[in-house]
Write a protein that holds these residues in place. Structure first.
Motif, short mmCIF file in Angstrom:
data_model
loop_
_atom_site.label_atom_id
_atom_site.label_comp_id
_atom_site.label_asym_id
_atom_site.label_seq_id
_atom_site.Cartn_x
_atom_site.Cartn_y
_atom_site.Cartn_z
N PRO A 13 0.67 -1.22 -0.14
CA PRO A 13 0.07 0.02 0.06
C PRO A 13 0.80 1.19 0.11
CG PRO A 13 0.04 -1.04 2.30
CD PRO A 13 0.76 -2.11 1.18
N ARG A 14 0.44 2.36 -0.73
CA ARG A 14 1.09 3.50 -0.73
C ARG A 14 0.88 4.49 0.34
NH1 ARG A 14 1.04 6.43 -6.01
NH2 ARG A 14 3.23 6.95 -5.84
N LEU A 15 1.98 4.83 1.03
CA LEU A 15 2.00 5.90 2.24
C LEU A 15 1.78 7.15 1.77
CD1 LEU A 15 4.58 4.26 4.78
CD2 LEU A 15 2.07 3.96 4.67
N PRO A 16 1.13 8.21 2.48
CA PRO A 16 1.03 9.48 1.98
C PRO A 16 2.64 10.17 2.12
CG PRO A 16 -0.07 9.14 4.16
CD PRO A 16 0.18 7.83 3.37
N LEU A 17 2.95 11.04 1.05
CA LEU A 17 3.95 11.52 1.38
C LEU A 17 3.88 12.99 2.04
CD1 LEU A 17 5.15 11.02 -2.43
CD2 LEU A 17 5.89 9.77 -0.41
N LYS A 18 2.89 13.77 1.99
CA LYS A 18 2.87 14.90 2.58
C LYS A 18 1.35 15.11 3.34
CE LYS A 18 5.82 17.87 -0.23
NZ LYS A 18 5.70 19.06 -1.02
N SER A 19 1.21 15.73 4.34
CA SER A 19 0.04 16.22 4.99
C SER A 19 -0.43 17.21 4.10
CB SER A 19 0.32 16.55 6.30
OG SER A 19 1.19 15.78 7.12
N ILE A 20 -1.73 17.04 3.44
CA ILE A 20 -2.14 18.21 2.56
C ILE A 20 -3.57 18.22 3.24
CG2 ILE A 20 -3.11 18.65 0.38
CD1 ILE A 20 -1.06 16.70 -0.75
N PRO A 21 -3.82 19.59 3.89
CA PRO A 21 -5.11 19.86 4.43
C PRO A 21 -6.31 19.42 3.32
CG PRO A 21 -4.00 21.85 3.90
CD PRO A 21 -2.90 20.64 3.66
N ALA A 22 -7.20 19.17 3.83
CA ALA A 22 -8.47 19.06 3.17
C ALA A 22 -9.05 20.40 2.68
CB ALA A 22 -9.68 18.48 3.90
N THR A 23 -9.33 20.59 1.29
CA THR A 23 -9.85 21.64 0.61
C THR A 23 -11.29 22.00 1.09
OG1 THR A 23 -8.66 20.99 -1.19
CG2 THR A 23 -10.32 22.51 -1.65
N PRO A 24 -11.76 23.19 1.35
CA PRO A 24 -13.08 23.44 1.77
C PRO A 24 -13.93 23.20 0.66
CG PRO A 24 -11.77 25.44 1.55
CD PRO A 24 -10.85 24.27 1.53
N ASP A 25 -15.20 23.08 0.78
CA ASP A 25 -16.29 22.62 -0.42
C ASP A 25 -16.84 24.11 -0.82
OD1 ASP A 25 -15.89 20.24 0.02
OD2 ASP A 25 -17.60 19.83 1.49
N GLY A 26 -16.92 25.18 0.09
CA GLY A 26 -17.28 26.34 -0.76
C GLY A 26 -16.61 27.46 0.04
N PRO A 27 -17.22 28.60 -0.32
CA PRO A 27 -16.27 29.99 0.04
C PRO A 27 -16.33 30.34 1.49
CG PRO A 27 -18.46 30.73 -1.23
CD PRO A 27 -18.29 29.21 -1.09
N GLN A 28 -15.35 31.01 2.35
CA GLN A 28 -15.41 31.25 3.48
C GLN A 28 -15.07 32.39 3.59
OE1 GLN A 28 -13.03 28.34 5.50
NE2 GLN A 28 -14.27 26.59 4.96
N ALA A 29 -15.57 33.22 4.81
CA ALA A 29 -15.29 34.52 5.29
C ALA A 29 -13.74 34.78 5.66
CB ALA A 29 -16.38 34.98 6.32
N ALA A 30 -13.24 35.86 5.29
CA ALA A 30 -11.83 36.12 5.92
C ALA A 30 -12.18 36.35 7.46
CB ALA A 30 -11.11 37.11 5.13
N ALA A 31 -10.81 36.32 7.94
CA ALA A 31 -10.70 36.45 9.29
C ALA A 31 -10.81 37.99 9.59
CB ALA A 31 -9.48 36.06 10.17
N GLN A 32 -11.49 38.72 10.66
CA GLN A 32 -11.81 39.97 10.85
C GLN A 32 -10.78 40.50 11.71
OE1 GLN A 32 -14.08 41.76 8.95
NE2 GLN A 32 -14.33 39.79 7.79
N PRO A 33 -10.40 41.57 11.61
CA PRO A 33 -9.30 42.19 12.45
C PRO A 33 -9.99 42.42 14.03
CG PRO A 33 -9.99 43.87 10.99
CD PRO A 33 -10.75 42.53 10.57
N VAL A 34 -9.18 42.41 14.94
CA VAL A 34 -9.81 42.81 16.20
C VAL A 34 -9.47 44.37 16.65
CG1 VAL A 34 -9.13 42.06 18.84
CG2 VAL A 34 -8.97 40.19 17.18
N ALA A 35 -10.57 44.51 17.08
CA ALA A 35 -10.46 46.29 17.32
C ALA A 35 -9.53 46.26 18.50
CB ALA A 35 -11.87 46.72 17.88
N LEU A 36 -8.72 47.34 18.50
CA LEU A 36 -7.78 47.39 19.76
C LEU A 36 -8.19 48.92 20.32
CD1 LEU A 36 -4.59 46.82 17.95
CD2 LEU A 36 -5.86 45.41 19.56
#
Length: 120
Positions: free
Chosen positions: A5-28
């Motif tokens: 059996p083939r072993l995975p060479l790299k840890s590739i993260p799963a691709t999201p299925d749809g669009p996601q919102a960007a992280a919002q900046p924290v108000a200082l």
């Protein structure tokens, strides 16, 4: 014969299925007033030491005189008023240098009209 059996060479993260919102900046929270520059830096605007005095090049003289006497020199004199002359040979280049000096004293761009000053 079976293949191992083939072993995975790299840890590739799963691709999201749809669009996601960007992280919002924290108000200082700001303590104190806003400053335009770092503290301790003078904010006074000083005049430019290389200020423009309005002078512009108007007439040029370009001479090509190789070090070897066996090569013929050449020259070009031109001005933004339309004066444009070329010379090839030692005698002609010397005459062009003299003519360039005469043009600088008579050029309407370098010597603002004597008509207006004569009337004054």
């Amino acid at each position: 014969m079976s293949t191992p059996p083939r072993l995975p060479l790299k840890s590739i993260p799963a691709t999201p299925d749809g669009p996601q919102a960007a992280a919002q900046p924290v108000a200082l929270t700001v303590v104190g007033g806003l400053t335009g520059v770092a503290e301790g830096v003078p904010i006074a605007v000083r005049p430019d030491p290389r200020g423009d005095d309005g002078r512009r090049p108007v007439a040029w003289l370009h001479i090509v005189a190789p070090a070897s006497w066996s090569v013929t020199p050449s020259a070009r004199s031109w001005c933004t008023c339309g004066h444009d002359r070329h010379a090839i040979g030692r005698a002609a280049v010397l005459q062009l240098v003299a003519a360039h000096g005469e043009h600088r004293t008579a050029c309407p761009l370098l010597n603002p009209t004597s008509k207006g000053r004569a009337a004054a």
